[in-house]
Design a protein around this motif. Structure first.
Motif, PDB file in Angstrom:
ATOM      1  N   VAL A 233     -10.829  16.646 -38.238  1.00 30.19           N
ATOM      2  CA  VAL A 233     -10.836  18.365 -38.543  1.00 30.19           C
ATOM      3  C   VAL A 233      -9.869  18.870 -37.442  1.00 30.19           C
ATOM      4  N   ASP A 234      -9.277  19.957 -37.650  1.00 24.46           N
ATOM      5  CA  ASP A 234      -8.275  20.732 -36.947  1.00 24.46           C
ATOM      6  C   ASP A 234      -9.085  21.550 -35.978  1.00 24.46           C
ATOM      7  N   ASN A 235      -8.679  21.248 -34.775  1.00 20.10           N
ATOM      8  CA  ASN A 235      -9.488  22.041 -33.670  1.00 20.10           C
ATOM      9  C   ASN A 235      -8.910  23.347 -33.253  1.00 20.10           C
ATOM     10  N   THR A 236      -7.548  23.636 -33.943  1.00 25.91           N
ATOM     11  CA  THR A 236      -7.058  24.844 -33.487  1.00 25.91           C
ATOM     12  C   THR A 236      -7.373  26.100 -34.459  1.00 25.91           C
ATOM     13  N   VAL A 237      -8.006  25.606 -35.555  1.00 28.85           N
ATOM     14  CA  VAL A 237      -8.449  26.976 -36.116  1.00 28.85           C
ATOM     15  C   VAL A 237      -9.965  27.116 -35.742  1.00 28.85           C
ATOM     16  N   PRO A 238     -10.206  28.519 -35.768  1.00 31.51           N
ATOM     17  CA  PRO A 238     -11.323  29.122 -35.282  1.00 31.51           C
ATOM     18  C   PRO A 238     -12.695  28.665 -36.403  1.00 31.51           C
ATOM     19  N   SER A 239     -13.673  28.566 -35.520  1.00 34.39           N
ATOM     20  CA  SER A 239     -15.022  27.875 -36.393  1.00 34.39           C
ATOM     21  C   SER A 239     -15.446  29.323 -37.422  1.00 34.39           C
ATOM     22  N   THR A 240     -14.871  30.326 -37.394  1.00 33.53           N
ATOM     23  CA  THR A 240     -15.331  31.095 -38.333  1.00 33.53           C
ATOM     24  C   THR A 240     -14.890  31.079 -39.756  1.00 33.53           C
ATOM     25  N   THR A 241     -13.805  30.053 -39.891  1.00 35.38           N
ATOM     26  CA  THR A 241     -13.482  29.673 -41.097  1.00 35.38           C
ATOM     27  C   THR A 241     -14.182  28.821 -41.992  1.00 35.38           C
ATOM     28  N   GLY A 255     -19.521  13.536 -36.245  1.00 41.98           N
ATOM     29  CA  GLY A 255     -18.466  12.598 -35.985  1.00 41.98           C
ATOM     30  C   GLY A 255     -18.800  11.604 -34.918  1.00 41.98           C
ATOM     31  N   CYS A 256     -19.614  11.996 -33.818  1.00 44.25           N
ATOM     32  CA  CYS A 256     -20.117  10.809 -32.758  1.00 44.25           C
ATOM     33  C   CYS A 256     -20.916   9.750 -33.462  1.00 44.25           C
ATOM     34  N   LEU A 257     -21.914  10.422 -33.972  1.00 45.10           N
ATOM     35  CA  LEU A 257     -23.108   9.597 -34.318  1.00 45.10           C
ATOM     36  C   LEU A 257     -22.719   8.487 -35.651  1.00 45.10           C
ATOM     37  N   LEU A 258     -21.825   8.985 -36.340  1.00 45.65           N
ATOM     38  CA  LEU A 258     -21.163   8.303 -37.485  1.00 45.65           C
ATOM     39  C   LEU A 258     -20.276   7.173 -36.899  1.00 45.65           C
ATOM     40  N   ALA A 259     -19.514   7.737 -35.919  1.00 47.24           N
ATOM     41  CA  ALA A 259     -18.569   6.732 -35.145  1.00 47.24           C
ATOM     42  C   ALA A 259     -19.251   5.797 -34.703  1.00 47.24           C
ATOM     43  N   LEU A 260     -20.242   5.834 -33.643  1.00 43.79           N
ATOM     44  CA  LEU A 260     -20.894   4.911 -33.059  1.00 43.79           C
ATOM     45  C   LEU A 260     -21.811   3.895 -34.017  1.00 43.79           C
ATOM     46  N   ALA A 261     -21.882   4.360 -35.252  1.00 42.88           N
ATOM     47  CA  ALA A 261     -22.719   3.572 -36.205  1.00 42.88           C
ATOM     48  C   ALA A 261     -21.797   2.877 -37.042  1.00 42.88           C
ATOM     49  N   ASN A 277      -7.211  15.685 -30.646  1.00 45.10           N
ATOM     50  CA  ASN A 277      -7.964  16.558 -31.618  1.00 45.10           C
ATOM     51  C   ASN A 277      -9.170  16.607 -31.460  1.00 45.10           C
ATOM     52  N   PHE A 278      -9.932  15.652 -31.327  1.00 42.36           N
ATOM     53  CA  PHE A 278     -11.517  15.938 -31.533  1.00 42.36           C
ATOM     54  C   PHE A 278     -12.044  16.259 -30.209  1.00 42.36           C
ATOM     55  N   ARG A 279     -11.260  16.029 -29.111  1.00 45.70           N
ATOM     56  CA  ARG A 279     -11.553  16.118 -27.573  1.00 45.70           C
ATOM     57  C   ARG A 279     -12.252  17.428 -27.766  1.00 45.70           C
ATOM     58  N   ALA A 280     -11.744  18.826 -28.142  1.00 47.08           N
ATOM     59  CA  ALA A 280     -12.230  19.978 -28.007  1.00 47.08           C
ATOM     60  C   ALA A 280     -13.487  20.145 -28.560  1.00 47.08           C
ATOM     61  N   LEU A 282     -15.799  17.586 -28.681  1.00 46.23           N
ATOM     62  CA  LEU A 282     -16.544  16.616 -28.128  1.00 46.23           C
ATOM     63  C   LEU A 282     -17.159  17.417 -26.708  1.00 46.23           C
ATOM     64  N   GLN A 283     -16.374  18.202 -26.255  1.00 47.50           N
ATOM     65  CA  GLN A 283     -16.566  18.944 -25.236  1.00 47.50           C
ATOM     66  C   GLN A 283     -17.775  19.880 -25.309  1.00 47.50           C
ATOM     67  N   LEU A 284     -18.061  20.278 -26.408  1.00 51.12           N
ATOM     68  CA  LEU A 284     -19.480  21.168 -26.755  1.00 51.12           C
ATOM     69  C   LEU A 284     -20.831  20.430 -26.718  1.00 51.12           C
ATOM     70  N   GLU A 285     -20.536  18.876 -26.750  1.00 49.39           N
ATOM     71  CA  GLU A 285     -21.554  17.934 -26.786  1.00 49.39           C
ATOM     72  C   GLU A 285     -21.539  16.903 -25.562  1.00 49.39           C
ATOM     73  N   PRO A 286     -21.410  17.263 -24.476  1.00 46.93           N
ATOM     74  CA  PRO A 286     -20.999  16.477 -23.389  1.00 46.93           C
ATOM     75  C   PRO A 286     -22.158  15.108 -23.332  1.00 46.93           C
ATOM     76  N   HIS A 287     -23.192  15.280 -23.619  1.00 43.31           N
ATOM     77  CA  HIS A 287     -24.250  14.077 -23.919  1.00 43.31           C
ATOM     78  C   HIS A 287     -23.703  13.177 -24.845  1.00 43.31           C
ATOM     79  N   LEU A 288     -23.043  13.370 -25.875  1.00 50.95           N
ATOM     80  CA  LEU A 288     -22.661  12.532 -26.868  1.00 50.95           C
ATOM     81  C   LEU A 288     -21.310  11.800 -26.605  1.00 50.95           C
ATOM     82  N   ARG A 289     -20.404  12.493 -25.563  1.00 52.74           N
ATOM     83  CA  ARG A 289     -19.190  11.831 -24.979  1.00 52.74           C
ATOM     84  C   ARG A 289     -19.771  10.964 -23.947  1.00 52.74           C
ATOM     85  N   LYS A 290     -20.769  11.013 -23.262  1.00 49.49           N
ATOM     86  CA  LYS A 290     -21.230  10.206 -22.307  1.00 49.49           C
ATOM     87  C   LYS A 290     -21.915   8.815 -23.183  1.00 49.49           C
ATOM     88  N   ALA A 291     -22.560   9.126 -24.176  1.00 44.92           N
ATOM     89  CA  ALA A 291     -23.063   8.338 -24.860  1.00 44.92           C
ATOM     90  C   ALA A 291     -22.137   7.067 -25.499  1.00 44.92           C
TER      91      ALA A 291
END
Length: 459
Positions: A233-241, A255-261, A277-280, A282-291
């Motif tokens: 998913v392109d992170n440069t496009v606003p979430s309003t789309t 993305g994180c849960l399915l990637a872990l699985a 691209n996905f880092r933006a 991932l920053q919204l859910e720091p606990h998943l980045r830590k996991a």
């Protein structure tokens, strides 16, 4: 009040619903603020039927959300559930005046749009006909008549004139299919649009396409493909789309849960943690980045503990709820298998310390994984050890070589047969289909083809 709620959730459980008794971390107001459109009601209604802690607040919000729209059926469903969970609430009584006014307004609007569309068809103006079907489809979608909305959007196709119109039609059809939980149609309509997104204007459609496709694949249980879709998913496009189907936080969670699985440690490092691209997201859910980081470095118990602490929140998600148990089970199995890789022998005590809950043993789970072939190991009950079964690389290579030789021989025989047919100037055809009357006729050419396969000498 407590007795009424207990009876309500007992009924929900008897109907096969998922019940979350733990207190989730999410705040309803902040959570629902990330969404727009009909998905707001769907998410509030699900939380109200699932969470014992947020039930009344979520159902009251669902009633208010339904009254802000035009879908009378959704309003009736929300009030019915609220009356069962909290009969004394003032919103637990149907507002018949509002229902009558809304019903009359919906009927009048339907008649007006249908009359306009008939006029456009009489004038034979393609653009007006397309817009007339689109307006009628949006109206049907707003009032909750999804079948007629899908038909109206489908009728737009003969009158499209630009690639942008094609994209709009596909998006409308995918949106309705998503609400109907028709996952195959979602993917089908979005796959037809590949190649039509050109230019800066159409770039905004990419996140919607990837997210909707990922949700459809998730609904079908195709976790590997769904993970790849969310990670792109392109992170440069606003979430309003795309906030009418998901939020940016949802992209990170899915993305994180399915990637872990589904992904190994190397892919998790490169495609998740090092994915700019996905880092933006991932920053919204720091606990998943830590996991994910803990899994990559081999601290599996910490990774599982983080995920377990957020399980109640994920069980309240509209698209993730049905898959949480399976996804978590796959992640846990991956952790156990990865834990065993560096060792030839591990004590049951260390396995229990890493993976078992206090006072419980991981032994039954290990036995189930061994029986299913997911873990190549043996349990020594006498010495309380788990020993890995040694892999025989020579045997593996020999099996692979024999399989390759058999495939080569089979292909060579088929090539020789085709060369013999070509040398004899014959054409190979399959048997003709029998006619409706059940005739058994076969052409001379088909007979010759059968003879060619059986009797021709090899070249």
């Amino acid at each position: 009040m407590a007795d009424t709620l207990d009876a309500y959730f007992k009924l929900m459980e008897d109907q096969g619903g998922v019940i979350v008794k733990d207190t989730p971390r999410l705040d309803i107001d902040l959570y629902i603020h990330n969404y727009r459109g009909r998905t707001r009601w769907e998410r509030l209604f699900l939380i109200g039927r699932t969470s014992t802690r947020l039930c009344v607040d979520a159902l009251k919000a669902a009633v208010a959300e339904a009254k802000n729209g035009k879908d009378i059926n959704r309003y009736t469903e929300a009030v019915e559930q609220l009356s069962m969970a909290c009969p004394t609430d003032r919103d637990a009584v149907l507002d018949t005046d509002w229902m009558e006014r809304t019903e009359q307004a919906n009927r009048a609007e339907t008649q007006r749009l249908e009359a306009e569309l008939r006029g456009y068809k009489n004038n034979l103006i393609k653009e007006s006909i397309r817009m007339g079907h689109e307006d009628l489809g949006k109206h049907y979608e707003t009032i909750g008549d999804l079948s007629r909305a899908f038909d109206a959007y489908s009728h737009m196709r003969p009158d499209v004139s630009t690639p942008r119109h094609i994209v709009e039609v596909g998006k409308h059809l995918a949106s309705v299919s998503l609400q109907r939980r028709d996952w195959v149609m979602v993917a089908t309509n979005l796959n037809k649009l590949v190649g039509y997104q050109n230019g800066e204007d159409d770039k905004a459609f990419q996140p919607y396409q990837k997210i909707a496709t990922g949700i459809a694949l998730l609904g079908q249980g195709k976790y590997t493909e769904a993970a790849q879709s969310f990670l792109e998913v392109d992170n440069t496009v606003p979430s309003t789309t795309y906030h009418d189907i998901a939020s940016a936080n949802d992209v990170a969670i899915y993305g994180c849960l399915l990637a872990l699985a589904t992904m190994d440690r190397k892919d998790l490092q490169t495609k998740v943690l090092e994915n700019n691209n996905f880092r933006a997201f991932l920053q919204l859910e720091p606990h998943l980045r830590k996991a994910v980081s803990q899994f990559v470095i081999g601290r599996y118990s910490v990774c599982l503990a983080i995920l377990e602490s957020y399980r109640p929140d994920y069980l309240l998600d509209l698209y993730l709820q049905r898959h949480v148990a399976k996804i978590y089970a796959q992640i846990r199995e991956k952790c156990i298998v990865s834990y065993m890789v560096p060792f030839s022998c591990v004590t049951l005590d260390s396995m229990n310390a890493a993976f078992a809950a206090p006072g419980q043993s991981v032994e039954p789970e290990l036995a189930g994984m061994i029986r299913a072939g997911k873990l190549q190991a043996r349990i020594n009950k006498i010495d309380e050890l788990v020993t890995t079964v040694p892999v025989k690389p020579r045997l593996k290579v020999q099996k692979s070589a024999l399989e390759t030789a058999r495939n080569y021989e089979k292909e060579a025989v088929e090539r020789i047969r085709r060369m013999s047919l070509a040398a004899a100037d014959l054409e190979a055809k399959g048997p003709r289909r029998q006619p409706a009357g059940g005739g058994q006729s076969q052409t001379l050419q088909g007979q010759m083809s059968d003879l060619a396969y059986e009797d021709l000498p090899s070249a």
